[in-house]
Design an enzyme around this catalytic site. Structure first.
Site, PDB file in Angstrom:
ATOM      1  N   GLY A   1      41.706  39.623   2.138  1.00 46.19           N
ATOM      2  CA  GLY A   1      40.353  39.887   1.661  1.00 46.19           C
ATOM      3  C   GLY A   1      39.415  40.421   2.719  1.00 46.19           C
ATOM      4  O   GLY A   1      38.577  41.288   2.440  1.00 46.19           O
ATOM      5  N   THR A   2      39.521  39.915   3.949  1.00 45.87           N
ATOM      6  CA  THR A   2      38.605  40.341   5.003  1.00 45.87           C
ATOM      7  C   THR A   2      38.774  41.820   5.313  1.00 45.87           C
ATOM      8  O   THR A   2      37.802  42.581   5.379  1.00 45.87           O
ATOM      9  CB  THR A   2      38.807  39.492   6.274  1.00 45.87           C
ATOM     10  OG1 THR A   2      38.452  38.134   5.977  1.00 45.87           O
ATOM     11  CG2 THR A   2      37.966  39.994   7.422  1.00 45.87           C
TER      12      THR A   2
ATOM     13  N   ASN B   1      32.785  31.159  -3.123  1.00 42.01           N
ATOM     14  CA  ASN B   1      33.892  30.310  -2.683  1.00 42.01           C
ATOM     15  C   ASN B   1      33.471  28.877  -2.411  1.00 42.01           C
ATOM     16  O   ASN B   1      34.316  27.984  -2.339  1.00 42.01           O
ATOM     17  CB  ASN B   1      34.541  30.899  -1.424  1.00 42.01           C
ATOM     18  CG  ASN B   1      33.548  31.123  -0.309  1.00 42.01           C
ATOM     19  OD1 ASN B   1      32.532  31.792  -0.484  1.00 42.01           O
ATOM     20  ND2 ASN B   1      33.831  30.567   0.865  1.00 42.01           N
TER      21      ASN B   1
ATOM     22  N   GLN C   1      38.318  35.068  -4.891  1.00 45.51           N
ATOM     23  CA  GLN C   1      38.472  33.789  -5.596  1.00 45.51           C
ATOM     24  C   GLN C   1      38.832  33.949  -7.069  1.00 45.51           C
ATOM     25  O   GLN C   1      39.139  32.957  -7.732  1.00 45.51           O
ATOM     26  CB  GLN C   1      37.180  32.968  -5.478  1.00 45.51           C
ATOM     27  CG  GLN C   1      36.866  32.476  -4.074  1.00 45.51           C
ATOM     28  CD  GLN C   1      37.811  31.379  -3.587  1.00 45.51           C
ATOM     29  OE1 GLN C   1      38.472  30.709  -4.381  1.00 45.51           O
ATOM     30  NE2 GLN C   1      37.880  31.195  -2.286  1.00 45.51           N
TER      31      GLN C   1
ATOM     32  N   HIS D   1      47.109  34.363  -1.022  1.00 45.14           N
ATOM     33  CA  HIS D   1      47.193  32.914  -0.792  1.00 45.14           C
ATOM     34  C   HIS D   1      46.199  32.107  -1.622  1.00 45.14           C
ATOM     35  O   HIS D   1      46.214  30.880  -1.577  1.00 45.14           O
ATOM     36  CB  HIS D   1      47.017  32.598   0.702  1.00 45.14           C
ATOM     37  CG  HIS D   1      45.651  32.855   1.240  1.00 45.14           C
ATOM     38  ND1 HIS D   1      44.801  31.833   1.603  1.00 45.14           N
ATOM     39  CD2 HIS D   1      44.977  33.993   1.487  1.00 45.14           C
ATOM     40  CE1 HIS D   1      43.671  32.341   2.059  1.00 45.14           C
ATOM     41  NE2 HIS D   1      43.760  33.647   1.993  1.00 45.14           N
TER      42      HIS D   1
ATOM     43  N   CYS E   1      22.332  20.249   6.217  1.00 44.43           N
ATOM     44  CA  CYS E   1      21.813  19.806   7.512  1.00 44.43           C
ATOM     45  C   CYS E   1      22.724  18.720   8.050  1.00 44.43           C
ATOM     46  O   CYS E   1      22.718  17.609   7.534  1.00 44.43           O
ATOM     47  CB  CYS E   1      20.392  19.287   7.346  1.00 44.43           C
ATOM     48  SG  CYS E   1      19.639  18.742   8.880  1.00 44.43           S
TER      49      CYS E   1
END
Length: 375
Positions: free
Chosen positions: A71-72, A152, A180, A202, A328
């Site tokens: 995907g990247t 995601n 996704q 994957h 946070c």
């Protein structure tokens, strides 16, 4: 200790049937697909049959499917091509995109002077469509809109057709990170107004290190990776042969059992949500749990306390795999950019549980029991 794996949005286990399909291409069918002798022709045929299978499932033309490392790479290729080759001077994205998109558009903005706007996110986690229209109207040049199909972390689903139609109205290029959702939802790309989509094996019980980039046949771009003439001169480098075979097989299996598995997994997700509400005081959910939401993802906010701040660590010690996303958190981590965008309450700790066909209600019950001890 028996492990409970509730982090399937990060990666899924490899289906044994997929491994069986891959194994011959790891051993006897090992030829380089660029070679002209029989070993090469055999593996070339394997890749092209995989491409046809993927294209058929997504209702695309085989010439629109390109195999990548995941995907990247696919998102980087599409976003850079929109700027370098398609004349986009302005990018519209959202603050809750995957970092493969966010870091790419921020790089282009800071280093290449490309305009960058972020569409507002509603409290539900969905994008503000009125604001998107406003941004497109005021862009002052050709635009790239890059918005993910399913988030995601919180699971919110984008209406691809609605966004695509809006992009068409303003002659904008539309890229959607569908990592996704490919393998989890049916696609009809011939009838979806989108220029680029992505996929990663994957995420649906296929192998890691292999993905796809769909490039609409009306879009002409230059290669992002330079070198040989693989992938019809679009993606240089010797093909990940057995990965490609595995991707196609995993997608075939996922598609064959889509209705059955999605209903089962969604039932697990909603069962866990109900059990959490019943057993953990003050628990809330991030995103649009019972609306337009990815059926594999449940993002939970626990009231902040000394115990809940250590929740991921303690779950791990007890053999339970889940992932974080706190607005946070103590320590060096700034927490999840997605949770910060929709819920800036510092008194909550967010945890993502994500499911697959391999999970069970018994596992959910065990996790709920453990959470009651831990919080």
């Amino acid at each position: 200790m028996e492990r409970i794996y509730f982090d399937n949005a990060a990666t899924t286990s490899l289906d044994p049937v997929v491994l069986d399909a891959m194994l011959p291409y790891m051993t006897e069918k090992f030829g380089n697909p660029s070679s002209i002798y029989s070993y090469g022709r055999e593996t070339r045929l394997g890749i092209e049959n995989a491409r046809k299978s993927v294209a058929k499932i997504l209702n695309a033309h085989p010439g629109e499917i390109f195999f990548t490392s995941g995907g990247t790479e696919s998102s980087n290729t599409a976003i850079n091509a929109a700027v370098n080759d398609l004349g986009c001077k302005h990018i519209i994205s959202s603050p809750i995109e995957h970092h493969a998109t966010l870091h790419t558009v921020e790089y282009l903005h800071h280093h290449r002077g490309v305009g960058l706007s972020f569409v507002k996110i509603l409290p539900s986690g969905h994008i503000d469509m009125d604001h998107l229209r406003e941004l497109l109207q005021n862009a002052g040049g050709k635009c790239l809109v890059t918005l993910m199909h399913a988030n995601n972390e919180i699971g919110n689903l984008l209406d691809l057709n609605a966004v695509g139609t809006l992009c068409k109205e303003f002659d904008a290029i539309f890229h959607s990170d569908t990592v996704q959702t490919v393998g989890h939802y049916p696609f009809d790309l011939r009838n979806t107004p989108v220029h680029f989509i992505t996929g990663a094996g994957h995420k649906f019980h296929g192998p890691k290190g292999v993905g796809i980039l769909y490039i609409n046949e009306n879009v002409k771009i230059n290669p992002y990776i330079q070198g040989g003439s693989q992938e019809r001169n679009m993606r240089a480098g010797t093909e990940n042969l057995y990965g490609i075979i595995g991707f196609a097989k995993a997608l075939e299996l996922a598609t064959e059992h889509q209705a059955e598995h999605s209903a089962y997994i969604n039932d697990l997700r909603l069962y866990m949500a109900a059990e959490l509400e019943k057993n953990i005081p003050g628990v809330t959910f991030n995103g649009d749990l019972k609306g337009r939401s990815l059926y594999t993802v449940l993002n939970v906010s626990f009231p902040k306390s000394e115990k809940s701040e250590m929740i991921l660590f303690n779950l791990d010690i007890n053999g339970i795999c889940a992932s974080g996303g706190s607005a946070c958190t103590s320590g060096a981590s700034a927490g999840s950019h997605v949770i910060r965008a929709i819920n800036s309450n510092p008194n909550q700790i967010a945890v993502r549980f994500s499911f697959s066909k391999n999970n069970t209600r018994t596992e959910v019950d065990r996790v709920i029991a453990k959470l009651k001890e831990l919080i």
